[in-house]
Design a protein around this motif. Structure first.
Motif, PDB file in Angstrom:
ATOM      1  N   ALA A  97       0.863  -1.185   0.000  1.00  0.00           N
ATOM      2  CA  ALA A  97       0.000   0.000   0.000  1.00  0.00           C
ATOM      3  C   ALA A  97       0.900   1.236   0.000  1.00  0.00           C
ATOM      4  O   ALA A  97       1.859   1.311   0.767  1.00  0.00           O
ATOM      5  CB  ALA A  97      -0.908   0.007   1.221  1.00  0.00           C
ATOM      6  N   VAL A  98       0.579   2.175  -0.862  1.00  0.00           N
ATOM      7  CA  VAL A  98       1.389   3.375  -1.032  1.00  0.00           C
ATOM      8  C   VAL A  98       0.610   4.589  -0.554  1.00  0.00           C
ATOM      9  O   VAL A  98      -0.530   4.798  -0.965  1.00  0.00           O
ATOM     10  CB  VAL A  98       1.783   3.562  -2.511  1.00  0.00           C
ATOM     11  N   VAL A  99       1.243   5.372   0.299  1.00  0.00           N
ATOM     12  CA  VAL A  99       0.629   6.600   0.809  1.00  0.00           C
ATOM     13  C   VAL A  99       1.576   7.763   0.542  1.00  0.00           C
ATOM     14  O   VAL A  99       2.751   7.702   0.898  1.00  0.00           O
ATOM     15  CB  VAL A  99       0.344   6.499   2.314  1.00  0.00           C
ATOM     16  N   TYR A 100       1.060   8.805  -0.096  1.00  0.00           N
ATOM     17  CA  TYR A 100       1.801  10.055  -0.274  1.00  0.00           C
ATOM     18  C   TYR A 100       1.183  11.096   0.657  1.00  0.00           C
ATOM     19  O   TYR A 100      -0.010  11.342   0.611  1.00  0.00           O
ATOM     20  CB  TYR A 100       1.737  10.539  -1.718  1.00  0.00           C
ATOM     21  N   SER A 101       2.015  11.707   1.494  1.00  0.00           N
ATOM     22  CA  SER A 101       1.496  12.699   2.430  1.00  0.00           C
ATOM     23  C   SER A 101       2.530  13.792   2.651  1.00  0.00           C
ATOM     24  O   SER A 101       3.727  13.596   2.429  1.00  0.00           O
ATOM     25  CB  SER A 101       1.143  12.025   3.755  1.00  0.00           C
ATOM     26  N   GLY A 102       2.026  14.944   3.100  1.00  0.00           N
ATOM     27  CA  GLY A 102       2.916  16.058   3.399  1.00  0.00           C
ATOM     28  C   GLY A 102       3.226  16.901   2.187  1.00  0.00           C
ATOM     29  O   GLY A 102       2.793  16.617   1.068  1.00  0.00           O
ATOM     30  N   SER A 103       3.956  17.985   2.409  1.00  0.00           N
ATOM     31  CA  SER A 103       4.363  18.894   1.347  1.00  0.00           C
ATOM     32  C   SER A 103       5.827  19.283   1.560  1.00  0.00           C
ATOM     33  O   SER A 103       6.154  19.942   2.554  1.00  0.00           O
ATOM     34  CB  SER A 103       3.467  20.144   1.337  1.00  0.00           C
ATOM     35  N   PRO A 104       6.713  18.895   0.659  1.00  0.00           N
ATOM     36  CA  PRO A 104       6.442  18.063  -0.523  1.00  0.00           C
ATOM     37  C   PRO A 104       6.030  16.648  -0.137  1.00  0.00           C
ATOM     38  O   PRO A 104       6.370  16.185   0.946  1.00  0.00           O
ATOM     39  CB  PRO A 104       7.796  18.058  -1.255  1.00  0.00           C
ATOM     40  N   PRO A 105       5.315  15.992  -1.008  1.00  0.00           N
ATOM     41  CA  PRO A 105       4.801  14.662  -0.672  1.00  0.00           C
ATOM     42  C   PRO A 105       5.920  13.671  -0.372  1.00  0.00           C
ATOM     43  O   PRO A 105       6.928  13.622  -1.062  1.00  0.00           O
ATOM     44  CB  PRO A 105       4.032  14.252  -1.941  1.00  0.00           C
ATOM     45  N   ARG A 106       5.718  12.911   0.666  1.00  0.00           N
ATOM     46  CA  ARG A 106       6.645  11.869   1.038  1.00  0.00           C
ATOM     47  C   ARG A 106       5.924  10.536   0.952  1.00  0.00           C
ATOM     48  O   ARG A 106       4.790  10.410   1.406  1.00  0.00           O
ATOM     49  CB  ARG A 106       7.182  12.081   2.447  1.00  0.00           C
ATOM     50  N   ARG A 107       6.615   9.570   0.398  1.00  0.00           N
ATOM     51  CA  ARG A 107       6.003   8.260   0.186  1.00  0.00           C
ATOM     52  C   ARG A 107       6.241   7.361   1.391  1.00  0.00           C
ATOM     53  O   ARG A 107       7.356   7.237   1.886  1.00  0.00           O
ATOM     54  CB  ARG A 107       6.560   7.611  -1.083  1.00  0.00           C
ATOM     55  N   THR A 108       5.160   6.703   1.816  1.00  0.00           N
ATOM     56  CA  THR A 108       5.242   5.690   2.852  1.00  0.00           C
ATOM     57  C   THR A 108       4.697   4.396   2.277  1.00  0.00           C
ATOM     58  O   THR A 108       3.641   4.393   1.642  1.00  0.00           O
ATOM     59  CB  THR A 108       4.427   6.084   4.089  1.00  0.00           C
TER      60      THR A 108
END
Length: 121
Positions: A97-108
């Motif tokens: 499962a891929v989550v992009y969050s924050g600015s700039p986006p960070r991948r988890t």
């Protein structure tokens, strides 16, 4: 951390079918895509298929027309229907499962422990 749990692997003869499923042990918020990878002993993990929040799907060339990914990304559930299996599909299959969050986006990334698929000739 939340983990993904794969199921459905096993032994099948060439030409047969298997359906892999993936579900989370908890809740993963704002997943952007669910992905299946596979890995054989000694090789790098290979991307197999993915599905995005809008339902868009993509496949590696070797499985196009044989595998179908489906699921509910918002619920973190995904299925990989595998038809016309060949010995070359033998591998451990991993759900991601891929989550992009924050600015700039960070991948988890969230991963499962994998489920083994063995295709006999």
């Amino acid at each position: 951390q939340v983990q993904l749990v794969e199921s459905g692997g096993g032994l099948v003869q060439a030409g047969g079918s298997l359906s892999l499923s993936c579900a989370p042990s908890g809740i993963i918020v704002s997943v952007d895509a669910m992905v299946w990878y596979r890995q054989t002993l000694g090789d790098q993990r290979e991307w197999v298929a993915s599905i995005a929040t809008d339902g868009a799907t993509a496949y590696t060339n070797s499985v196009k027309g044989r595998f179908t990914i489906s699921g509910d990304v918002a619920k973190n559930t995904v299925t990989l229907q595998m038809n016309s299996l060949t010995p070359e599909d033998t591998a451990v299959y991993y759900c991601n499962a891929v989550v992009y969050s924050g600015s700039p986006p960070r991948r988890t990334d969230y991963w499962g422990k994998g489920t083994r698929v063995t295709v006999s000739s």
